[in-house]
Design an enzyme around this catalytic site. Structure first.
Site, mmCIF file in Angstrom:
data_model
loop_
_atom_site.group_PDB
_atom_site.id
_atom_site.type_symbol
_atom_site.label_atom_id
_atom_site.label_comp_id
_atom_site.label_asym_id
_atom_site.label_seq_id
_atom_site.Cartn_x
_atom_site.Cartn_y
_atom_site.Cartn_z
ATOM 1 N N GLU A 74 -16.668 6.097 5.238
ATOM 2 C CA GLU A 74 -16.067 5.201 6.301
ATOM 3 C C GLU A 74 -15.970 6.124 7.740
ATOM 4 O OE1 GLU A 74 -11.747 5.859 5.879
ATOM 5 O OE2 GLU A 74 -11.759 8.092 5.985
ATOM 6 N N ARG A 98 0.748 -1.253 0.077
ATOM 7 C CA ARG A 98 0.140 0.061 -0.008
ATOM 8 C C ARG A 98 0.936 1.225 -0.131
ATOM 9 N NH1 ARG A 98 -4.434 0.326 4.432
ATOM 10 N NH2 ARG A 98 -2.785 0.635 5.839
ATOM 11 N N LYS A 115 -2.739 6.777 1.659
ATOM 12 C CA LYS A 115 -2.695 7.478 2.905
ATOM 13 C C LYS A 115 -1.709 8.585 3.040
ATOM 14 C CE LYS A 115 -2.793 4.906 6.819
ATOM 15 N NZ LYS A 115 -3.827 5.080 7.215
#
Length: 315
Positions: free
Chosen positions: A273, A136, A238
């Site tokens: 989320e 990721r 992120k």
């Protein structure tokens, strides 16, 4: 080739297999990689090792999610644009040297990850799927035109960070050692362009429950006055800039007696989320929980715990 790559290339450990990494602690040879990988439920590869006991004097049961101590060691590596990642160093936690023109400070070219190391009932120290965090972070690096940290380099750095702080892994069932890998443009540059220099850092802290010691569950407030991310933006990685915008919504929710915020999509129709966690919903009478559908979301990056939870429930 590393033992991890050898196992994968031979088919002993499929790329999609759920992996738990066991740290091998050998203080006499700190430069070598000590990350052994085993398939869940299978015999571990490698010899028996010795793990340090939890540090005395720490009130483990009172830990929340915060920087509990600075008496730790961090792992640091640097890389110039167009070059390969070289050596990594473990050093005492402390300030990093950055010029005012650093790309991270001016243009936000940076990403981070979050990994936890746990102590098992057998006294071992294990990590939860660090190879997925590596993947990721590499995806995020490519999105922001930063040199991805190679998977083996990432895993060795994570292993080194835990070895250097192994006595801060809490006793079994009392928390985890949280690792925060950072990758950012640290070169002194002016102008909207990728940095000339990059820094990779992993610092750690022992943590307990996210919402504080003794908490059971959370009260969530749906946020309708702003969205977490925009379609076609960087909500799927992120990126450091994705999070500061949440501060005001979280502050207002906590002032109203809630634990955190649930965000909707930009159209206000679908749940996106929770601010600091994954979100699952189970309808009355249904066995399996539901997570927000990816095609509705502007923000959704590959949630590692979300995927693991869904797989566990499916089984």
């Amino acid at each position: 080739r590393s033992k991890l790559e050898t196992l994968r290339s031979s088919g002993s450990v499929p790329m999609a297999a759920p992996l738990v990494c066991r740290l091998l602690l050998r203080p006499r040879c700190r430069a070598a990689p000590f990350l052994h990988v085993r398939r869940v439920g299978k015999r571990a590869f490698g010899d028996a090792v010795e793990y340090p006991m939890p540090r005395a004097g720490v009130q483990w049961k009172k830990l929340g999610f915060s920087l509990a101590t600075k008496e730790t060691r961090m792992v640091v590596a640097t890389c110039s644009a167009g070059q390969m990642w070289g050596s990594m160093n473990a050093e005492p936690y402390g300030a990093l040297s950055l010029e005012p023109a650093a790309t991270i400070l001016n243009y936000g070219q940076g990403i981070f990850e979050g990994i936890k190391a746990y102590r098992t009932s057998k006294g071992r120290i294990v990590l939860f799927r660090p190879q997925k965090n590596s993947q990721r972070m590499a995806d995020g690096a490519r999105r922001l035109l930063m040199p991805p940290v190679p998977a083996q380099f990432f895993l060795e750095a994570v292993s080194l960070a835990v070895r250097e702080n192994a006595d801060l892994v809490p006793p079994v069932g009392e928390g985890a050692l949280y690792l925060r890998p950072l990758l950012f443009g640290s070169g002194a540059d002016l102008g909207v362009k990728p940095s000339s220099q990059y820094t990779f850092v992993i610092f750690v802290s022992p943590v307990g429950k996210y919402f504080g010691p003794g908490t059971i569950g959370a009260r969530m407030q749906i946020c309708t006055d702003h969205q977490r991310a925009a379609p076609a933006g960087v909500g799927n990685i992120k990126c450091v800039g994705n999070y500061a915008q949440c501060f005001s919504a979280q502050r207002d929710a906590k002032a109203d007696g809630y634990s955190d915020v649930i965000y909707l999509d930009v159209g206000g129709q679908y749940i996106d989320e929770a601010a600091a966690s994954n979100f699952f919903l189970r309808d009355a009478g249904q066995r399996h929980p539901h997570a927000p559908a990816r095609h509705h979301l502007a923000r959704r990056h590959p949630g590692l715990h979300r995927a693991a939870g869904a797989a566990a429930v499916g089984q």
